[in-house]
Structure formats: structure tokens, C-alpha cells
Write an enzyme that holds these catalytic residues in place. Structure first.
Site, PDB file in Angstrom:
ATOM      1  N   HIS A  30      -1.378   5.136   9.693  1.00 43.15           N
ATOM      2  CA  HIS A  30      -0.094   5.841   9.701  1.00 43.15           C
ATOM      3  C   HIS A  30      -0.230   7.168  10.445  1.00 43.15           C
ATOM      4  CE1 HIS A  30      -0.012   3.049   6.283  1.00 43.15           C
ATOM      5  NE2 HIS A  30       1.295   3.002   6.440  1.00 43.15           N
ATOM      6  N   GLU A  87       5.269  -5.102   8.445  1.00 47.78           N
ATOM      7  CA  GLU A  87       3.889  -4.978   7.967  1.00 47.78           C
ATOM      8  C   GLU A  87       3.374  -6.287   7.372  1.00 47.78           C
ATOM      9  OE1 GLU A  87       3.937  -0.222   6.721  1.00 47.78           O
ATOM     10  OE2 GLU A  87       3.807  -1.765   5.168  1.00 47.78           O
ATOM     11  N   HIS A 144      11.055  -3.146   3.027  1.00 43.86           N
ATOM     12  CA  HIS A 144      11.413  -1.739   2.902  1.00 43.86           C
ATOM     13  C   HIS A 144      11.837  -1.195   4.255  1.00 43.86           C
ATOM     14  CE1 HIS A 144       7.172  -1.549   4.059  1.00 43.86           C
ATOM     15  NE2 HIS A 144       7.190  -0.231   4.170  1.00 43.86           N
ATOM     16  N   HIS A 157       0.827  -1.214   0.000  1.00 50.60           N
ATOM     17  CA  HIS A 157       0.000   0.000   0.000  1.00 50.60           C
ATOM     18  C   HIS A 157       0.868   1.273   0.000  1.00 50.60           C
ATOM     19  CE1 HIS A 157      -0.273  -0.589   4.687  1.00 50.60           C
ATOM     20  NE2 HIS A 157       0.800   0.128   4.391  1.00 50.60           N
TER      21      HIS A 157
END
Length: 289
Positions: free
Chosen positions: A59, A244, A197, A12
């Protein structure tokens, strides 16, 4: 009764939403990524769900460091796109399904999982980017997502975060909850976030393609073993934000074969691409056997 027909897994990345919103999808940098979702959009049109149960992480928009629920289920009627610092994304409001969401909350809590009930919140790119990727560009004025969405936010931002095993087991509890809902609903469950990431520190920009693809292999063929992978492995191999990926285990745990090994899912689509804003993008569609 309601049923879970398929699981969708996708990254996402916020920059993907920016590329779509600004009409950049055919630029040389972005075109290969969006080509990887062309099949997915056709599949969505051919296999429309009645409800999407969408697992994502907030977030710091709906929740801040003042209040961090480990698992939070949205039971509201609608959710507006959040302003993440540069204005809300120009996409439609997300319509909820309060009746099914409340039923899932009741059932899952009675299965000894503690959920936070959220009747009002805004949703950020963690939820709207997957919708855009799978459903295509939808204008804020006059557009609409194809079906109601139940947001399910997981804390993977501030430690301690839930284990992969906890997430996998929670998926099974969600499947039981959906199957006990007394209505003929076709439900898809989506797991979002990841893949490898890292956004800060000495390893900023880390991408581990070998680890990512091994994760996809295991997610398909041996999810119970994958659920036992400890947090430190995610951080070491996939970067600080790679954690995640435990959210994908919620969606995988909700598939039928976890309870009945004879019902192996079929892989309808698999896609992997790097980079997308210094992030690896993974995508998988599994249909229940």
C-alpha cells in the site's frame, strides 16, 4: 521434497491491526470478527508450517507510483514493519526464507512468469495483519512469528493489474516450484486482501455480501471458472478495491487439485463478517487432499 499442505485466505483490513494493537478486540464492534478467527489460531497451533508464502498487496510503502512491479517476491533474510503514517505496527520483524524464495523465483521465471526480485523492503498491514489474525498478538520486543515468511506482493492498486487467470496460473507455477525444492518443508500459501469494499467515490462503503459468498463458493468448488471473471465484474460487484480478490486465486491455483482433480481440498474453516471499517471480511482455510 517440499510441499504445499494448505491455503489460507483472509482479508487484511488495516483497522483490524489497530484493534489488536490497541487492545480493542473484546469491544462489541470487534468481538464477532475476532471470534471468527479463534478456530484458525487453534488450527495454526495444531498445523504449524515450516514456511508461509504470503500473497498480499503493498500500500505505497515498499513501492510507490515511481516503481510498480506486477509481481514481486521477497528474497531477503528479514523484513521490518513499515511506517504507514502513524508509526510501524508494534509487531515482530518478519523473518524470510531466502533459499526457498530464490528457488521459487528461479523456477517461476523459468516457467515464463516475470517476477521482480526484492532483497530489501519493509512490509505493511497487507502482510502483518493476516499474521496477527492467524497467529495472535505478538509483541515487537521478545515476540516472534511462528515461522519464516516469503512475501509476495501483487499490484492491485494501479491499473493495469493482472487478470484472475494470470494469477490462477501463477499459483500452479508456484506449486511446481515448491515441489521441486530439495528439502522436507511444509509450506502454507496464503492469499490476502478483499473482500468487497470501496474506499472512495460515490459508492464508498459498498459491501456486496451475496457476491462475496458466491466468490467463496466458487473458490472452493470451481476455481478454474472463477479465474475467468473479468476485472470489470470485480469493480462493478465488489467495489474498486474488490479487485484484491484476484490474489486469492494465486493461493487457490497452488492447491493440488488444480493438477490432480482427485485431490479435492477439505474445507477446515469458513467465515464471513461485515462490517469491519466499512469492509467485508472473508476467511477460508483449505487443506490439500
Amino acid at each position: 521434497m517440499a510441499r504445499i499442505s494448505a491455503a489460507v485466505f483472509t482479508s487484511h483490513v488495516p483497522a483490524i491491526g489497530v484493534a489488536m494493537d490497541q487492545g480493542l478486540t473484546q469491544q462489541a464492534y470487534w468481538q464477532p470478527l475476532f471470534q471468527g478467527y479463534e478456530y484458525s489460531r487453534r488450527w495454526m497451533r495444531e498445523n504449524p508450517p515450516d514456511v508461509i508464502f504470503l500473497v498480499y498487496n503493498d500500500h505505497a510503502t515498499a513501492f510507490s507510483l515511481d516503481l510498480i512491479p506486477t509481481f514481486a517476491i521477497g528474497t531477503g533474510a528479514a523484513y521490518s514493519p513499515a511506517d504507514e503514517g502513524w508509526g510501524p505496527r508494534p509487531v515482530p520483524q518478519v523473518v524470510g526464507h531466502p533459499e526457498l524464495a530464490s528457488h521459487i523465483a528461479q523456477s517461476v521465471i523459468q516457467q515464463d512468469f516475470d517476477l521482480t526480485i526484492v532483497n530489501k523492503m519493509e512490509v505493511d498491514h497487507g502482510l502483518t495483519v493476516p499474521l496477527s489474525l492467524m497467529c495472535g498478538e505478538q509483541p515487537a520486543d521478545g515476540g516472534a512469528w511462528p515461522c519464516p515468511v516469503i512475501p509476495f506482493a501483487v499490484n492491485v492498486v494501479q491499473y493495469p493489474v493482472p487478470s484472475g487467470q494470470r494469477c490462477f496460473s501463477l499459483g500452479s507455477a508456484i506449486r511446481k516450484a515448491v515441489e521441486s525444492f530439495d528439502a522436507d518443508l511444509n509450506v502454507q500459501i496464503w492469499g490476502t486482501g478483499g473482500m468487497s469494499h470501496q474506499l472512495q467515490g460515490a459508492r464508498a462503503g459498498l459491501i456486496n455480501q451475496e457476491w462475496d459468498n458466491c466468490f467463496l463458493d466458487q473458490l472452493i468448488h470451481n476455481p478454474a471458472s472463477l479465474a475467468k471473471v473479468p476485472h470489470i465484474d470485480y469493480v462493478r460487484e465488489a467495489g474498486s478495491e474488490g479487485i484484491e480478490l484476484v490474489m486469492w486465486l494465486i493461493a487457490r491455483g497452488a492447491m493440488a487439485d488444480v493438477a490432480d482433480p482427485a485431490r479435492r481440498p477439505s474445507v477446515k474453516h469458513r467465515f464471513y463478517h461485515v462490517p469491519a471499517s466499512n469492509t467485508a471480511v472473508g476467511h477460508l482455510i483449505l487443506e490439500n487432499g
